[in-house]
Design a protein around this motif. Structure first.
Motif, PDB file in Angstrom:
ATOM      1  N   PRO A   1      -0.535   7.435  -1.605  1.00  0.00           N
ATOM      2  CA  PRO A   1       0.652   6.755  -2.135  1.00  0.00           C
ATOM      3  C   PRO A   1       1.920   7.211  -1.415  1.00  0.00           C
ATOM      4  CG  PRO A   1      -0.746   7.536  -3.924  1.00  0.00           C
ATOM      5  CD  PRO A   1      -1.286   8.141  -2.656  1.00  0.00           C
ATOM      6  N   ALA A   2       2.834   6.286  -1.236  1.00  0.00           N
ATOM      7  CA  ALA A   2       4.140   6.563  -0.628  1.00  0.00           C
ATOM      8  C   ALA A   2       4.009   7.063   0.804  1.00  0.00           C
ATOM      9  CB  ALA A   2       4.935   7.551  -1.470  1.00  0.00           C
ATOM     10  N   THR A   3       3.045   6.534   1.536  1.00  0.00           N
ATOM     11  CA  THR A   3       2.858   6.860   2.950  1.00  0.00           C
ATOM     12  C   THR A   3       2.744   5.555   3.733  1.00  0.00           C
ATOM     13  OG1 THR A   3       0.432   6.864   2.882  1.00  0.00           O
ATOM     14  CG2 THR A   3       1.557   8.935   2.304  1.00  0.00           C
ATOM     15  N   ALA A   4       2.705   5.689   5.051  1.00  0.00           N
ATOM     16  CA  ALA A   4       2.457   4.511   5.875  1.00  0.00           C
ATOM     17  C   ALA A   4       1.109   3.888   5.535  1.00  0.00           C
ATOM     18  CB  ALA A   4       2.507   4.901   7.353  1.00  0.00           C
ATOM     19  N   GLY A   5       0.172   4.727   5.083  1.00  0.00           N
ATOM     20  CA  GLY A   5      -1.132   4.214   4.671  1.00  0.00           C
ATOM     21  C   GLY A   5      -1.027   3.281   3.477  1.00  0.00           C
ATOM     22  N   GLU A   6      -0.116   3.572   2.552  1.00  0.00           N
ATOM     23  CA  GLU A   6       0.073   2.657   1.418  1.00  0.00           C
ATOM     24  C   GLU A   6       0.590   1.310   1.900  1.00  0.00           C
ATOM     25  OE1 GLU A   6       2.610   1.735  -2.636  1.00  0.00           O
ATOM     26  OE2 GLU A   6       2.312   3.818  -2.063  1.00  0.00           O
ATOM     27  N   VAL A   7       1.553   1.321   2.794  1.00  0.00           N
ATOM     28  CA  VAL A   7       2.118   0.064   3.292  1.00  0.00           C
ATOM     29  C   VAL A   7       1.014  -0.821   3.871  1.00  0.00           C
ATOM     30  CG1 VAL A   7       3.712  -0.970   4.947  1.00  0.00           C
ATOM     31  CG2 VAL A   7       4.363   1.129   3.744  1.00  0.00           C
ATOM     32  N   LYS A   8       0.146  -0.227   4.670  1.00  0.00           N
ATOM     33  CA  LYS A   8      -0.947  -0.992   5.274  1.00  0.00           C
ATOM     34  C   LYS A   8      -1.938  -1.468   4.205  1.00  0.00           C
ATOM     35  CE  LYS A   8      -0.859   1.193   9.840  1.00  0.00           C
ATOM     36  NZ  LYS A   8      -1.620   1.963  10.852  1.00  0.00           N
ATOM     37  N   THR A   9      -2.215  -0.600   3.248  1.00  0.00           N
ATOM     38  CA  THR A   9      -3.198  -0.940   2.220  1.00  0.00           C
ATOM     39  C   THR A   9      -2.715  -2.077   1.344  1.00  0.00           C
ATOM     40  OG1 THR A   9      -3.983   1.358   2.190  1.00  0.00           O
ATOM     41  CG2 THR A   9      -4.548  -0.025   0.307  1.00  0.00           C
ATOM     42  N   VAL A  10      -1.488  -1.980   0.859  1.00  0.00           N
ATOM     43  CA  VAL A  10      -0.927  -3.029   0.005  1.00  0.00           C
ATOM     44  C   VAL A  10      -0.865  -4.347   0.772  1.00  0.00           C
ATOM     45  CG1 VAL A  10       1.163  -3.793  -1.199  1.00  0.00           C
ATOM     46  CG2 VAL A  10       0.325  -1.451  -1.500  1.00  0.00           C
ATOM     47  N   ALA A  11      -0.471  -4.291   2.049  1.00  0.00           N
ATOM     48  CA  ALA A  11      -0.411  -5.505   2.863  1.00  0.00           C
ATOM     49  C   ALA A  11      -1.792  -6.125   3.021  1.00  0.00           C
ATOM     50  CB  ALA A  11       0.197  -5.193   4.227  1.00  0.00           C
ATOM     51  N   TYR A  12      -2.816  -5.294   3.252  1.00  0.00           N
ATOM     52  CA  TYR A  12      -4.172  -5.810   3.439  1.00  0.00           C
ATOM     53  C   TYR A  12      -4.682  -6.465   2.162  1.00  0.00           C
ATOM     54  CZ  TYR A  12      -9.179  -6.007   4.393  1.00  0.00           C
ATOM     55  OH  TYR A  12     -10.466  -6.444   4.561  1.00  0.00           O
ATOM     56  N   ILE A  13      -4.524  -5.775   1.030  1.00  0.00           N
ATOM     57  CA  ILE A  13      -5.033  -6.314  -0.233  1.00  0.00           C
ATOM     58  C   ILE A  13      -4.320  -7.615  -0.576  1.00  0.00           C
ATOM     59  CG2 ILE A  13      -5.231  -5.901  -2.711  1.00  0.00           C
ATOM     60  CD1 ILE A  13      -5.570  -2.916  -2.044  1.00  0.00           C
ATOM     61  N   THR A  14      -3.000  -7.644  -0.396  1.00  0.00           N
ATOM     62  CA  THR A  14      -2.230  -8.848  -0.681  1.00  0.00           C
ATOM     63  C   THR A  14      -2.686 -10.008   0.199  1.00  0.00           C
ATOM     64  OG1 THR A  14      -0.302  -7.518  -1.315  1.00  0.00           O
ATOM     65  CG2 THR A  14       0.086  -9.827  -0.780  1.00  0.00           C
ATOM     66  N   GLN A  15      -2.857  -9.729   1.489  1.00  0.00           N
ATOM     67  CA  GLN A  15      -3.277 -10.773   2.420  1.00  0.00           C
ATOM     68  C   GLN A  15      -4.652 -11.313   2.048  1.00  0.00           C
ATOM     69  OE1 GLN A  15      -5.846 -10.451   5.062  1.00  0.00           O
ATOM     70  NE2 GLN A  15      -5.510 -12.631   5.528  1.00  0.00           N
ATOM     71  N   GLN A  16      -5.562 -10.414   1.660  1.00  0.00           N
ATOM     72  CA  GLN A  16      -6.909 -10.837   1.290  1.00  0.00           C
ATOM     73  C   GLN A  16      -6.902 -11.654   0.000  1.00  0.00           C
ATOM     74  OE1 GLN A  16      -9.828 -10.496   3.052  1.00  0.00           O
ATOM     75  NE2 GLN A  16      -8.486  -9.795   4.704  1.00  0.00           N
ATOM     76  N   MET A  17      -6.054 -11.267  -0.958  1.00  0.00           N
ATOM     77  CA  MET A  17      -5.958 -12.033  -2.194  1.00  0.00           C
ATOM     78  C   MET A  17      -5.410 -13.429  -1.925  1.00  0.00           C
ATOM     79  SD  MET A  17      -4.686  -9.331  -5.132  1.00  0.00           S
ATOM     80  CE  MET A  17      -5.809  -8.103  -5.830  1.00  0.00           C
ATOM     81  N   LYS A  18      -4.400 -13.514  -1.081  1.00  0.00           N
ATOM     82  CA  LYS A  18      -3.850 -14.819  -0.707  1.00  0.00           C
ATOM     83  C   LYS A  18      -4.917 -15.681  -0.054  1.00  0.00           C
ATOM     84  CE  LYS A  18       1.000 -13.540   0.223  1.00  0.00           C
ATOM     85  NZ  LYS A  18       2.009 -13.390   1.312  1.00  0.00           N
ATOM     86  N   ALA A  19      -5.624 -15.093   0.915  1.00  0.00           N
ATOM     87  CA  ALA A  19      -6.639 -15.839   1.640  1.00  0.00           C
ATOM     88  C   ALA A  19      -7.774 -16.295   0.722  1.00  0.00           C
ATOM     89  CB  ALA A  19      -7.197 -14.980   2.780  1.00  0.00           C
ATOM     90  N   ALA A  20      -8.044 -15.509  -0.314  1.00  0.00           N
ATOM     91  CA  ALA A  20      -9.111 -15.851  -1.255  1.00  0.00           C
ATOM     92  C   ALA A  20      -8.726 -17.005  -2.164  1.00  0.00           C
ATOM     93  CB  ALA A  20      -9.476 -14.632  -2.091  1.00  0.00           C
ATOM     94  N   GLY A  21      -7.409 -17.271  -2.281  1.00  0.00           N
ATOM     95  CA  GLY A  21      -6.963 -18.346  -3.162  1.00  0.00           C
ATOM     96  C   GLY A  21      -6.402 -17.873  -4.484  1.00  0.00           C
ATOM     97  N   LEU A  22      -6.179 -16.558  -4.618  1.00  0.00           N
ATOM     98  CA  LEU A  22      -5.547 -16.049  -5.836  1.00  0.00           C
ATOM     99  C   LEU A  22      -4.049 -16.323  -5.795  1.00  0.00           C
ATOM    100  CD1 LEU A  22      -7.290 -12.556  -6.259  1.00  0.00           C
ATOM    101  CD2 LEU A  22      -8.045 -14.795  -7.068  1.00  0.00           C
ATOM    102  N   GLN A  23      -3.435 -16.310  -6.966  1.00  0.00           N
ATOM    103  CA  GLN A  23      -1.994 -16.452  -7.094  1.00  0.00           C
ATOM    104  C   GLN A  23      -1.370 -15.092  -7.352  1.00  0.00           C
ATOM    105  OE1 GLN A  23      -1.010 -19.380 -10.086  1.00  0.00           O
ATOM    106  NE2 GLN A  23      -2.634 -20.779  -9.407  1.00  0.00           N
TER     107      GLN A  23
END
Length: 546
Positions: A48-70
């Motif tokens: 948490p609160a590292t560059a790793g979090e930024v990448k992780t949150v971005a990846y999960i968000t992108q995957q949720m969008k691509a999956a069709g979630l809102q």
């Protein structure tokens, strides 16, 4: 079962499509790809609160969008966001702490593992504080149990055993081998603060702790986090630490006492606190501040009852970058813990997005700071985006099996609730059976994010993969679990492997998909058993579910 051909979806009317309700086919390869990405060195252990979090949150968000979630997070300017801000106090010891007991200097990570102070202090300075052994450190009026017997612990260091008084005998007032919350190290620290102690030393022993010293060292000597509290000293002493068993035995010996004999006394109501001869001195400073981490939420609104919710959860965080192991590896990748759970979360979300809408809404939440004390889920439970009263159930996924298909499955702990009954019924359709938690002494119920919701009354389970493997049976399943706990749990070695058999992970996803789908399409409100400690809290909101 296979998905219906795409062309069939184009010609079927909506009613017929809903009736068809094709079962999704979960791909081991897709699951593996998620885990491989999230646990790669590029994600730096997802701290948490590292560059790793930024990448992780971005990846999960992108995957949720691509999956069709809102987006499923809080409303901002009338629109839902993908994330919920989670403010956390961050504290990290600067340099090496100076600590000694009885004049013997101790090394951080070797004989002792000191957590960064979470009580609001930036400098801890303890000089010659008495050590008081308080047994298991339990004050449980409902069990007529009090290890303190009125002793004044102000200005003193509380020395305490981990787990419950009846862990070794398997009999008594604390559930036998099944750990209660009194057995958790988190409770020991909280009780120390309530008793006014200057510090708490938890004595590490592998069996009652359920993990080795390497796990203790790696989990406690890195930056620590907590929710932001108005009065942090009410929940934390100035010094919170673990010590090695051998050091404890020596402290007792230096006091003319026998460690094992006193431990046996501590397993009885008649135990009385004992002051040890050595004293403790410690001085260290901490870099502290409030940071903002994030829970990530995707949502599929319900077709008929959108204000009612079924939730899937899993934690995205791990330990980040920390002390090197014997090979010099400093990245705690967290492939199994909890790359597996997030992969499952994303793929179950993808399957629901491709299917007809359920009656109730579905929320898929990847929470932060589980490894720091279930803090992301605790923050959500205290600040829910969707009412807890109309949250029908929570299905949590944490550290699932990568060893292939199993005849069985389990949940963390021994809770009795209707949601478990539903899971067992769904499992039978797969030809799988429910096996009670094989390690109730580890207190798993209190160590995963579902607990934050359960203690507020929401029916919640943390699913566990089975150990009765199709390839090798229970013997192989248990051996794999033991090896993981010893060699990889909370260690840099928890890395993705091309040799994994993720067919079981895919089958687990199928089971949990069916469980959530049936609950989301029902008018049922699963409840806790009548004798559950969480039933009364749920009952308080019963009127909101009529």
């Amino acid at each position: 079962m296979r998905l219906l051909p795409a062309c069939l979806f184009a010609v079927l009317p909506a009613a017929a499509l809903a009736a068809a309700s094709p079962e999704p086919v979960f791909s081991p390869q897709r699951l593996s790809d998620h885990i491989k990405t999230l646990s790669s060195d590029a994600f730096e252990g997802r701290g948490p609160a590292t560059a790793g979090e930024v990448k992780t949150v971005a990846y999960i968000t992108q995957q949720m969008k691509a999956a069709g979630l809102q987006p499923g997070g809080p409303l901002v300017n009338g629109k839902r966001t993908w994330t919920q801000d989670v403010p956390l106090l961050r504290s990290e010891i600067v340099g090496q702490p100076a600590v000694s007991i009885g004049g013997q200097a101790l090394t951080q990570g070797n004989e002792i593992a000191i957590r960064a102070p979470m009580n609001g202090q930036k400098t801890v300075d303890i000089a010659g504080a008495p050590l008081v052994f308080v047994g298991y450190g339990v004050k449980a009026p409902e069990r007529k149990w009090d290890d303190f017997k009125g002793v004044d612990l102000h200005g003193k260091i509380m020395v305490v055993l981990v787990n419950d008084p009846d862990f070794e005998t398997g009999q008594g007032d604390f559930g036998g081998k099944a750990m209660t919350y009194y057995g958790r190290w988190t409770y020991k620290y909280e009780e120390g603060a309530r008793q006014g102690a200057a510090g708490v030393l938890v004595i590490h022993e592998t069996e009652p702790a359920s993990y080795g010293w390497a796990t203790v060292k790696n989990s406690n000597t890195n930056p620590q986090f907590d929710i932001v509290r108005k009065n942090p000293a009410a929940a934390h002493t100035a010094m919170e630490a673990w010590i090695q068993r051998d050091l404890a035995v020596q402290l007792f010996k230096d006091s003319g006492l026998d460690f094992e004999a006193l431990k046996k006394q501590a397993q009885t109501r008649d135990f009385k606190p004992v002051t040890l001869k050595p004293t403790l001195s410690a001085r260290f400073t901490a870099d502290t501040g409030v940071i903002t981490s994030h829970n990530v939420l995707g949502r599929l609104p319900g077709a008929r009852h959108p204000n009612e919710t079924v939730m899937y959860t899993g934690h995205w965080d791990h330990l980040g970058v920390g002390a090197p192991d014997a090979k010099g590896d400093r990245i705690y990748n967290g492939a199994v813990d909890n790359g597996t759970g997030i992969a499952e979360l994303l793929e179950i979300g993808r399957a629901f997005a491709a299917a007809p809408r359920t009656d109730r809404s579905l929320v898929f939440m990847a929470v932060t700071a589980e490894e720091k004390g279930l803090l992301g889920s605790e923050y959500y439970a205290a600040n829910p985006v969707y009412p807890l009263a109309t949250t029908a159930g929570v299905i949590n996924m944490d550290a699932l099996s990568v060893a292939g298909r199993a005849h069985d499955f389990t949940i963390s702990g021994t809770a009795k609730l209707g949601l478990l009954d539903d899971l067992i019924a769904e499992g039978k359709k797969q030809g799988r059976t429910y096996t009670p938690d094989p390690r109730v002494e580890a207190g798993g119920f209190y160590r995963s994010d579902h607990f934050s919701m359960a203690k507020r009354g929401v029916p919640a389970i943390s699913f566990g993969s089975g150990r009765d493997l199709l390839n090798g049976g229970v013997e192989r399943g248990n051996q794999i679990a033991r090896d993981y706990t010893r060699d990889r749990y909370h260690q840099p070695a928890d890395e993705w492997s091309a040799d994994w058999d993720l067919s079981g992970l895919a089958e687990d996803a199928d089971l949990l998909y069916d469980l959530g789908r049936d609950l989301a399409n029902s008018r049922q409100w699963p409840d806790w058993s009548a004798d559950s400690e969480f039933r009364a809290e749920r009952d308080k909101t019963a009127a909101q579910r009529r």
